[in-house]
Enzyme design. Sequence first.
Site, PDB file in Angstrom:
ATOM      1  N   HIS A   1     -59.699  66.107  31.639  1.00  0.00           N
ATOM      2  CA  HIS A   1     -60.015  64.504  31.815  1.00  0.00           C
ATOM      3  C   HIS A   1     -58.698  63.989  31.682  1.00  0.00           C
ATOM      4  O   HIS A   1     -57.754  64.302  30.811  1.00  0.00           O
ATOM      5  CB  HIS A   1     -61.013  64.163  30.528  1.00  0.00           C
ATOM      6  CG  HIS A   1     -62.359  64.660  30.931  1.00  0.00           C
ATOM      7  ND1 HIS A   1     -62.893  65.879  29.933  1.00  0.00           N
ATOM      8  CD2 HIS A   1     -63.412  64.605  31.581  1.00  0.00           C
ATOM      9  CE1 HIS A   1     -63.880  66.095  30.303  1.00  0.00           C
ATOM     10  NE2 HIS A   1     -64.301  65.303  31.143  1.00  0.00           N
TER      11      HIS A   1
ATOM     12  N   ASP B   1     -57.348  66.108  27.932  1.00  0.00           N
ATOM     13  CA  ASP B   1     -57.906  67.522  27.852  1.00  0.00           C
ATOM     14  C   ASP B   1     -57.809  68.135  29.213  1.00  0.00           C
ATOM     15  O   ASP B   1     -57.236  67.681  30.093  1.00  0.00           O
ATOM     16  CB  ASP B   1     -59.088  67.557  26.974  1.00  0.00           C
ATOM     17  CG  ASP B   1     -60.407  66.826  27.904  1.00  0.00           C
ATOM     18  OD1 ASP B   1     -59.941  67.069  28.981  1.00  0.00           O
ATOM     19  OD2 ASP B   1     -61.386  66.926  27.625  1.00  0.00           O
TER      20      ASP B   1
ATOM     21  N   SER C   1     -68.940  62.400  33.003  1.00  0.00           N
ATOM     22  CA  SER C   1     -68.005  62.068  31.856  1.00  0.00           C
ATOM     23  C   SER C   1     -66.669  61.356  32.174  1.00  0.00           C
ATOM     24  O   SER C   1     -66.142  60.861  31.222  1.00  0.00           O
ATOM     25  CB  SER C   1     -67.321  63.659  31.204  1.00  0.00           C
ATOM     26  OG  SER C   1     -66.459  64.129  32.437  1.00  0.00           O
TER      27      SER C   1
END
Length: 360
Positions: free
Chosen positions: A338, A335, A30
Amino acid sequence: MGIPFLLLLCLPCPAVASARIPAVIVFGDSTVDTGNNNQISTVLKSNFRPYGRDFAGGRPTGRFCNGRLAPDFISEALGLPPLVPAYLDPEYSIKDFARGVCFASAGTGLDNATSDVLVSLLCSGRNQQDNLSVIPLWKEVEYFKEYHRRLRRYAGQAQAKYIIHEAVYIVSIGTNDFLENYFLLVTGRYRQFTVEEYEDFLIDRAEEFLRAIYHLGARKISFTSLGAIGCLPLERTTNALAGGGCNEEYNKAARDFNVKLQALIRRLCATLPGFRLRYAPVYDGLLRIIANPSSYGIENVIAGCCATGLFEMGYLCNQWNDLTCPDANRYIFWDAFHPTEKINWIMAEQTLKTSLAEFI
Ligand SMILES: *[C@@H]1O[C@H](CO)[C@@H](O)[C@H](O)[C@H]1NC(C)=O
Ligand SMILES: *[C@@H]1O[C@H](CO)[C@@H](O)[C@H](O)[C@H]1NC(C)=O
């Protein structure tokens, strides 16, 4: 705050428009997935608001961020498009991918078992892999092979070979193997291996991957090291009993892995002719920002901007949260897992100055 940061963002942008780099090609998780997970039936998604809030047009794209990721900034700095398209995104074609392509998938790892963690969690081992799994690294390599075939049809044998050979490769993977797999105790790896043995297991998987893409023609590679993974908001939250500081056990695993990664890189460069595999350090850079946030215009280094910032990511970070911060540039984390676009930009600049410096 907004104006000085914009200046900061714009000054280095024209950078070195290099004719020598035909494409940026991305593998990993991610930290670098520009939207592949949108196209698969996993629950690990971010193609809804407030993700993408500071992206052009405020558009959520499947990037786990308020804006762009490091490979996007790197691509732009190399004179290539400002966004690296996701390979599975039907909006793009081989014409676009010839200048940059991303095979990364949020939630994946070096260990095959990591991409199946949700299967283990939700189905207690029942085989529904095609449903819940994210894209395992071996499959990213399969997509890379398919890409090579498409590129040959599109650009011809010689040009396809040139692109594969001269492209810059960005690899960013490994965090999930520790945080979503080993230390989460869901796959049994923790019974099978000590932490040190698991680090060695992951290094072996990294070696298999790197040899595979070498044999497929990749040469100029930046392998991103692990960051201070014990300082991610989610890990601080689960460390609450110990005072909510960084989880030092996790940070130590990251540092030890990084030492072994550097040894692997030296070994592969010494044995594979023409392989220009380079180490991109990020561990110290992130800790420097955490230790001295005000010099980066940052106020919060502990919680993410989205929702409470303590645990939300993916579907829990959504537009129904009134708590989401107004200005993500004051945060390290977007978040609970991340970094913000601002941090991605800083990391991209560091990568351009370190592992990528000799290629541009
Ligand atoms: C991971 O899965 C792929 C595909 O099934 C397989 O080829 C590979 O050997 C596996 N790796 C390990 C270490 O089990
Ligand atoms: C998951 O797989 C099952 C059986 O193969 C299927 O019935 C179901 O629709 C799938 N769910 C998703 C979200 O793809």
